[in-house]
Motif scaffolding. Structure first.
Motif, mmCIF file in Angstrom:
data_model
loop_
_atom_site.group_PDB
_atom_site.id
_atom_site.type_symbol
_atom_site.label_atom_id
_atom_site.label_comp_id
_atom_site.label_asym_id
_atom_site.label_seq_id
_atom_site.Cartn_x
_atom_site.Cartn_y
_atom_site.Cartn_z
ATOM 1 N N MET A 1 77.793 -22.632 23.276
ATOM 2 C CA MET A 1 77.662 -22.050 24.613
ATOM 3 C C MET A 1 76.222 -21.567 24.851
ATOM 4 O O MET A 1 75.623 -20.991 23.957
ATOM 5 C CB MET A 1 78.629 -20.876 24.758
ATOM 6 N N ALA A 2 75.729 -21.847 26.047
ATOM 7 C CA ALA A 2 74.355 -21.420 26.354
ATOM 8 C C ALA A 2 74.269 -19.890 26.410
ATOM 9 O O ALA A 2 75.273 -19.217 26.646
ATOM 10 C CB ALA A 2 73.920 -22.017 27.686
ATOM 11 N N LYS A 3 73.066 -19.362 26.197
ATOM 12 C CA LYS A 3 72.872 -17.909 26.232
ATOM 13 C C LYS A 3 73.123 -17.343 27.633
ATOM 14 O O LYS A 3 73.675 -16.264 27.798
ATOM 15 C CB LYS A 3 71.433 -17.612 25.789
ATOM 16 N N TYR A 4 72.691 -18.101 28.650
ATOM 17 C CA TYR A 4 72.865 -17.627 30.026
ATOM 18 C C TYR A 4 73.601 -18.657 30.869
ATOM 19 O O TYR A 4 73.413 -19.853 30.686
ATOM 20 C CB TYR A 4 71.501 -17.376 30.691
ATOM 21 N N ARG A 5 74.409 -18.148 31.797
ATOM 22 C CA ARG A 5 74.974 -19.001 32.852
ATOM 23 C C ARG A 5 74.369 -18.509 34.155
ATOM 24 O O ARG A 5 74.582 -17.353 34.549
ATOM 25 C CB ARG A 5 76.503 -18.861 32.913
ATOM 26 N N ILE A 6 73.605 -19.369 34.796
ATOM 27 C CA ILE A 6 72.877 -18.925 35.986
ATOM 28 C C ILE A 6 73.248 -19.799 37.183
ATOM 29 O O ILE A 6 73.217 -21.027 37.103
ATOM 30 C CB ILE A 6 71.349 -18.960 35.741
ATOM 31 N N ALA A 7 73.610 -19.131 38.277
ATOM 32 C CA ALA A 7 73.931 -19.861 39.505
ATOM 33 C C ALA A 7 72.646 -20.429 40.089
ATOM 34 O O ALA A 7 71.619 -19.741 40.133
ATOM 35 C CB ALA A 7 74.591 -18.913 40.510
ATOM 36 N N ARG A 8 72.726 -21.682 40.525
ATOM 37 C CA ARG A 8 71.548 -22.327 41.114
ATOM 38 C C ARG A 8 71.923 -22.774 42.521
ATOM 39 O O ARG A 8 72.733 -23.665 42.712
ATOM 40 C CB ARG A 8 71.139 -23.512 40.250
ATOM 41 N N ILE A 9 71.321 -22.100 43.513
ATOM 42 C CA ILE A 9 71.647 -22.383 44.917
ATOM 43 C C ILE A 9 70.358 -22.780 45.643
ATOM 44 O O ILE A 9 69.554 -21.918 45.987
ATOM 45 C CB ILE A 9 72.282 -21.143 45.594
ATOM 46 N N PRO A 10 70.145 -24.063 45.874
ATOM 47 C CA PRO A 10 68.899 -24.465 46.545
ATOM 48 C C PRO A 10 68.860 -24.078 48.023
ATOM 49 O O PRO A 10 67.785 -23.880 48.576
ATOM 50 C CB PRO A 10 68.863 -25.988 46.370
ATOM 51 N N TRP B 1 81.131 -17.746 46.289
ATOM 52 C CA TRP B 1 81.364 -16.368 45.807
ATOM 53 C C TRP B 1 81.868 -16.399 44.368
ATOM 54 O O TRP B 1 81.460 -15.589 43.537
ATOM 55 C CB TRP B 1 82.381 -15.621 46.672
ATOM 56 N N GLU B 2 82.767 -17.352 44.089
ATOM 57 C CA GLU B 2 83.300 -17.440 42.717
ATOM 58 C C GLU B 2 82.201 -17.714 41.713
ATOM 59 O O GLU B 2 82.169 -17.117 40.636
ATOM 60 C CB GLU B 2 84.381 -18.533 42.628
ATOM 61 N N VAL B 3 81.294 -18.604 42.070
ATOM 62 C CA VAL B 3 80.170 -18.893 41.168
ATOM 63 C C VAL B 3 79.312 -17.637 40.983
ATOM 64 O O VAL B 3 78.921 -17.276 39.873
ATOM 65 C CB VAL B 3 79.318 -20.073 41.703
ATOM 66 N N LEU B 4 79.040 -16.937 42.079
ATOM 67 C CA LEU B 4 78.219 -15.726 41.978
ATOM 68 C C LEU B 4 78.908 -14.695 41.076
ATOM 69 O O LEU B 4 78.265 -14.066 40.223
ATOM 70 C CB LEU B 4 77.967 -15.118 43.363
ATOM 71 N N ARG B 5 80.207 -14.557 41.252
ATOM 72 C CA ARG B 5 80.932 -13.532 40.486
ATOM 73 C C ARG B 5 81.041 -13.875 39.003
ATOM 74 O O ARG B 5 81.282 -12.994 38.186
ATOM 75 C CB ARG B 5 82.329 -13.320 41.067
ATOM 76 N N SER B 6 80.869 -15.155 38.674
ATOM 77 C CA SER B 6 81.130 -15.534 37.283
ATOM 78 C C SER B 6 79.863 -15.939 36.518
ATOM 79 O O SER B 6 79.942 -16.508 35.443
ATOM 80 C CB SER B 6 82.135 -16.686 37.251
ATOM 81 N N THR B 7 78.681 -15.652 37.100
ATOM 82 C CA THR B 7 77.438 -16.002 36.411
ATOM 83 C C THR B 7 76.636 -14.733 36.111
ATOM 84 O O THR B 7 76.979 -13.647 36.584
ATOM 85 C CB THR B 7 76.604 -16.959 37.285
ATOM 86 N N ASP B 8 75.565 -14.890 35.321
ATOM 87 C CA ASP B 8 74.748 -13.723 34.949
ATOM 88 C C ASP B 8 73.816 -13.297 36.074
ATOM 89 O O ASP B 8 73.509 -12.119 36.248
ATOM 90 C CB ASP B 8 73.902 -14.057 33.714
ATOM 91 N N LEU C 1 66.154 -10.678 32.968
ATOM 92 C CA LEU C 1 67.002 -11.040 31.825
ATOM 93 C C LEU C 1 66.462 -10.483 30.515
ATOM 94 O O LEU C 1 67.119 -10.577 29.481
ATOM 95 C CB LEU C 1 67.098 -12.574 31.716
ATOM 96 N N GLY C 2 65.237 -9.948 30.556
ATOM 97 C CA GLY C 2 64.616 -9.422 29.329
ATOM 98 C C GLY C 2 63.829 -10.473 28.562
ATOM 99 O O GLY C 2 63.380 -10.218 27.451
#
Ligand code: IPM
Ligand code: MG
Length: 359
Positions: free
Chosen positions: A1-10, A57-64, A310-311
């Motif tokens: 699993m990747a360290k981060y899950r990030i939403a990408r919205i162009p 919204w679901e993607v936003l709620r479930s990503t870092d 993210l640090g």
């Protein structure tokens, strides 16, 4: 699993161009990320009649966190609600962070030593959405409203309510001082108009003063927004950290951006306690969509803010280092038209990625 899950919205139009460019610039950093793609903006309005559909919204709620391009809004569309305003308020991203820094080499820089950060309250004030195109009966119950209207009919007037809460005033001040503390900044300027808008700006200043007391090593000053608009032109080097309300921040951040090359350099973070979204502050330039014309720096600097949040400090500074190199040498083949060059957004991003790789 990747360290981060990030939403990408162009988003819309040139938002896609700068997002694609940003991915090129991020490549050499080796960020361990799973991008989760989602859509928002005019494209979703056309499809679903909703600029932020439920699956977004679901993607936003479930990503870092979220990396965001830019969206298209059109005036006079009944029922249309801006996607970015909905997301800021819906995700409670109360702090809008906007750095304004003069990078060496940028011909449009107004002065060389400009380096300030604007903190804009991001959820209320004149953006609360309490907008009435005629005076509602409830408001007419206020004696002062009735008196002000005099013999003007309620449907011949309109009102937008500038709602402030103590909580929001407090947390934007805390954000500004915490940032100043963390990054070794010396001064915080609270920008207001309390001589006229007494109640709301008064509350904003009361909270800022209380917060300032907890940071005795940081200088605190207050300034009327009209004076700030003037002093930003006259003496921009003076400013370090600014903290202000929603609409004032919207206006002075565009003014300040122009001092350092314009919106092509203007990045931002919309930050809450749990989540954050990073976006360039420029629009989606519909007429250039798909032409890769926009300067991708604002988008890439927004990704830098994301890495900091993210640090990932080292990656953030390597990314900025690449930008600095490309701007310093200002090779026309590597920079976009606003910098006198002929490069596309993608070519400029590629030059930044190469500079990172070579360092
Ligand atoms: C900004 C923009 C937005 C705002 C618009 C697009 C709603 O101007 O991010 O500054 O007013 O906040
Ligand atoms: Mg704006």
């Amino acid at each position: 699993m990747a360290k981060y899950r990030i939403a990408r919205i162009p988003g819309d139009d040139s938002g896609h161009d700068v997002m694609e460019a940003c991915m090129i610039a991020l490549e050499p950093l080796g960020l361990d990320v799973e991008w989760v793609d989602a859509d928002a903006g005019w494209c979703m309005w056309e499809k679903y009649g909703n600029t932020v559909p439920e699956k977004t919204w679901e993607v936003l709620r479930s990503t870092d966190c979220c990396l965001f391009g830019s969206i298209t809004s059109r005036p006079n569309v009944p029922g249309f609600k801006s996607a970015i305003l909905q997301i800021r308020q819906g995700m409670d991203l109360y702090c809008n962070l906007r750095p304004v820094k003069a990078y060496k080499g940028v011909p449009l820089n107004y002065r060389d030593d400009i380096d300030m950060v604007i903190f804009r309250e991001n959820t209320e004030g004149l953006y609360s959405g309490l907008d009435y195109d005629q005076i509602p009966d409830e408001a007419l119950a206020l004696k002062a409203v009735k008196e002000k209207l005099g013999d003007v009919l309620p449907d011949e007037a309109s009102m937008s309510i500038r709602l402030f809460t103590r909580k929001a005033c407090r947390r934007i001040a805390v954000s500004a001082f915490e940032y100043a503390n963390k990054y070794g900044r010396k001064r915080v300027t609270a920008v207001h108009k309390a001589n006229v808008i007494r109640a709301t700006c008064g509350m904003f200043l009361e909270e800022a003063r209380k917060v300032a007391e907890n940071y005795p090593e940081i200088e605190y000053e207050e300034q009327n927004v009209d004076a700030t608009a003037m002093w930003l032109i006259k003496n921009p080097e003076w400013y370090d950290v600014l903290v202000t309300t929603n609409m004032f921040g919207d206006i002075i951040s565009d003014e300040a951006a122009q001092l350092v090359g314009g919106l092509g350099f203007s990045s931002s973070g919309n930050i809450g306690d749990e989540y954050a979204l990073f976006e360039p502050t420029h629009g989606s330039a519909p007429k250039y969509a798909g032409q890769y014309r926009l300067n991708p720096t604002a988008m890439i600097l927004s990704a830098k803010l994301m890495l900091e949040w993210l640090g990932e400090m080292e990656m953030a500074s390597r990314l900025e280092g690449g930008i600095i190199k490309v701007l310093e040498r200002l090779n026309p083949n590597e920079v976009t038209y606003d910098l006198g060059g002929s490069a596309t957004s993608l070519e400029m991003a590629r030059a930044i990625a190469d500079a990172i790789e070579q360092s």
